[in-house]
Enzyme design. Sequence first.
Site, short mmCIF file in Angstrom:
data_model
loop_
_atom_site.label_atom_id
_atom_site.label_comp_id
_atom_site.label_asym_id
_atom_site.label_seq_id
_atom_site.Cartn_x
_atom_site.Cartn_y
_atom_site.Cartn_z
N TYR A 167 -17.10 -41.87 -34.53
CA TYR A 167 -16.49 -41.91 -35.86
C TYR A 167 -16.77 -43.26 -36.54
CZ TYR A 167 -12.80 -42.61 -39.36
OH TYR A 167 -12.12 -42.92 -40.51
N ALA A 197 -14.41 -37.35 -45.81
CA ALA A 197 -14.87 -37.93 -44.54
C ALA A 197 -14.59 -36.96 -43.39
CB ALA A 197 -14.16 -39.26 -44.26
N TYR A 198 -15.37 -37.12 -42.34
CA TYR A 198 -15.05 -36.46 -41.07
C TYR A 198 -14.15 -37.44 -40.33
CZ TYR A 198 -15.73 -33.93 -36.69
OH TYR A 198 -15.53 -33.20 -35.53
N THR A 199 -12.86 -37.12 -40.23
CA THR A 199 -11.89 -38.09 -39.71
C THR A 199 -11.32 -37.73 -38.33
OG1 THR A 199 -10.13 -36.97 -40.95
CG2 THR A 199 -11.15 -38.88 -42.00
N THR A 257 -13.39 -47.81 -42.91
CA THR A 257 -12.35 -47.86 -41.88
C THR A 257 -12.37 -49.11 -41.00
OG1 THR A 257 -11.64 -46.75 -39.84
CG2 THR A 257 -13.92 -46.49 -40.42
N TRP A 315 -5.04 -47.05 -40.56
CA TRP A 315 -3.79 -46.35 -40.20
C TRP A 315 -3.17 -45.64 -41.41
CZ3 TRP A 315 -0.38 -49.29 -36.10
CH2 TRP A 315 -1.18 -49.69 -35.03
N ASP A 340 -19.30 -29.71 -50.88
CA ASP A 340 -19.63 -30.25 -49.56
C ASP A 340 -20.57 -31.43 -49.80
OD1 ASP A 340 -20.79 -30.84 -47.12
OD2 ASP A 340 -20.89 -28.75 -46.47
P1 NDP Z 1 -8.48 -36.69 -44.46
O1 NDP Z 1 -9.08 -36.17 -43.21
O2 NDP Z 1 -7.07 -36.43 -44.78
O3 NDP Z 1 -9.34 -36.19 -45.71
C1 NDP Z 1 -10.72 -36.11 -45.68
C2 NDP Z 1 -11.10 -34.96 -46.56
O4 NDP Z 1 -12.54 -34.85 -46.57
C3 NDP Z 1 -10.54 -33.62 -46.04
O5 NDP Z 1 -9.97 -32.90 -47.12
C4 NDP Z 1 -11.79 -32.93 -45.52
O6 NDP Z 1 -11.72 -31.52 -45.62
C5 NDP Z 1 -12.83 -33.47 -46.47
N1 NDP Z 1 -14.18 -33.25 -45.99
C6 NDP Z 1 -14.63 -33.18 -44.72
N2 NDP Z 1 -15.93 -32.90 -44.71
C7 NDP Z 1 -16.32 -32.79 -46.00
C8 NDP Z 1 -17.54 -32.48 -46.63
N3 NDP Z 1 -18.66 -32.24 -45.94
N4 NDP Z 1 -17.57 -32.44 -47.99
C9 NDP Z 1 -16.45 -32.67 -48.71
N5 NDP Z 1 -15.26 -32.94 -48.16
C10 NDP Z 1 -15.21 -33.01 -46.81
O7 NDP Z 1 -8.78 -38.25 -44.48
P2 NDP Z 1 -7.97 -39.43 -45.17
O8 NDP Z 1 -7.57 -39.05 -46.54
O9 NDP Z 1 -6.96 -39.91 -44.21
O10 NDP Z 1 -9.11 -40.53 -45.23
C11 NDP Z 1 -9.69 -40.96 -46.46
C12 NDP Z 1 -10.69 -42.05 -46.13
O11 NDP Z 1 -10.03 -43.11 -45.45
C13 NDP Z 1 -11.83 -41.61 -45.22
O12 NDP Z 1 -13.01 -42.24 -45.67
C14 NDP Z 1 -11.46 -42.16 -43.88
O13 NDP Z 1 -12.59 -42.41 -43.08
C15 NDP Z 1 -10.74 -43.43 -44.27
N6 NDP Z 1 -9.77 -43.92 -43.29
C16 NDP Z 1 -8.80 -43.06 -42.80
C17 NDP Z 1 -7.90 -43.54 -41.87
C18 NDP Z 1 -6.83 -42.65 -41.31
O14 NDP Z 1 -6.00 -43.14 -40.54
N7 NDP Z 1 -6.77 -41.37 -41.69
C19 NDP Z 1 -7.94 -44.93 -41.39
C20 NDP Z 1 -8.97 -45.74 -42.00
C21 NDP Z 1 -9.83 -45.23 -42.92
P3 NDP Z 1 -11.22 -30.68 -44.32
O15 NDP Z 1 -9.81 -31.10 -44.08
O16 NDP Z 1 -11.38 -29.28 -44.78
O17 NDP Z 1 -12.14 -31.07 -43.21
#
Ligand code: NDP
Length: 306
Positions: A124, A59-61, A100, A149, A36
Amino acid sequence: MRILVCGAGGQVGHELVDRAAAFGLDVLGPTRAQLDVSKPEQIAALMRQRPELIINAAAYTHVDNAETHAEQAYAVNLDGARNLAEAAAHAGIPLLHISTDYVFSGDASAPYRETDGTGPTGVYGASKLAGEEAIRACLESHLILRTSWVYGVHGHNFVKTMLRLGRQRDALGVVSDQFGCPTQAGRIASVLLTLASRYARDGRLDWGLYHYSGSPSCSWYDFAVEIFRQGEAMGLLARQPQVSPILTAQYPTPARRPAWSVLDCSRFETTFGLPPQPWQDDLSEVLAALGGQVSPQITPGQLSRA
Ligand code: NDP
């Protein structure tokens, strides 16, 4: 070189772990349950395995949930980013971090450059921007890659949602007044791993802030139409549903989305020689990985240009 990938269970994190060996990199890939990033003591424990570079894909997405769970969003997107940057500074190693398009307001009409002013419209985007600033404040050897995206084989994303809806419905409306650049998770992973392997070779990189996404820009409606077109051609859908363009106002969400989040990727291309790739081709690759059949006469690239 050994790298630490945080958020290994996510769309991009998964691809980073899967592809690292092909770039000659040894990978530590903890999922959220194993690391975490908001807990410095958990990071410290992993740092004992002596990674030489960190990639943060955690990330918190949940863009809409962030509006009502700001504390959780900031714990990951700000505190988590800062914790990793501090751990990297302490160990004397670099951090590659993903950010992002949502750091921008979306009021522009030309592609956003790294030098353009930010102005997130929701929690976010604000929490991700705060994470960028925290990294800059405590670690010189950082590279922040803003993308947009994101879709891919693993996790939840627009492509999978459209395929599901396309199978369930005869017709649907998709927002046509928001513009951005679809970017394949595996493409982001490959780009970051290319940079990591260059750092392993040279011991340096041109640190800083960069934009990188797929090309060209499109609306969600355009993206959906192409998903259905390729999905049908590759046998993932029995037939294409009828898609109608709708306005954002007809599809209200708790968090406001930028109407324009097109990123100018020229700084990244000039610096590293890695140009944006056509998202239609990358989409074909993902649809094939999801079970789509590519006809021997039609390559994925030809499919998207047909
Ligand atoms: P995902 O939501 O698919 O993956 C994020 C991962 O981070 C998940 O596995 C999540 O776990 C994990 N996570 C959440 N909280 C924690 C924590 N406290 N410690 C460790 N891990 C944690 O995101 P993406 O792969 O799509 O995104 C990757 C990056 O790209 C991020 O930085 C995001 O902000 C950025 N981004 C994403 C976009 C999109 O469209 N998705 C667009 C632009 C940028 P769990 O699922 O269990 O919460």
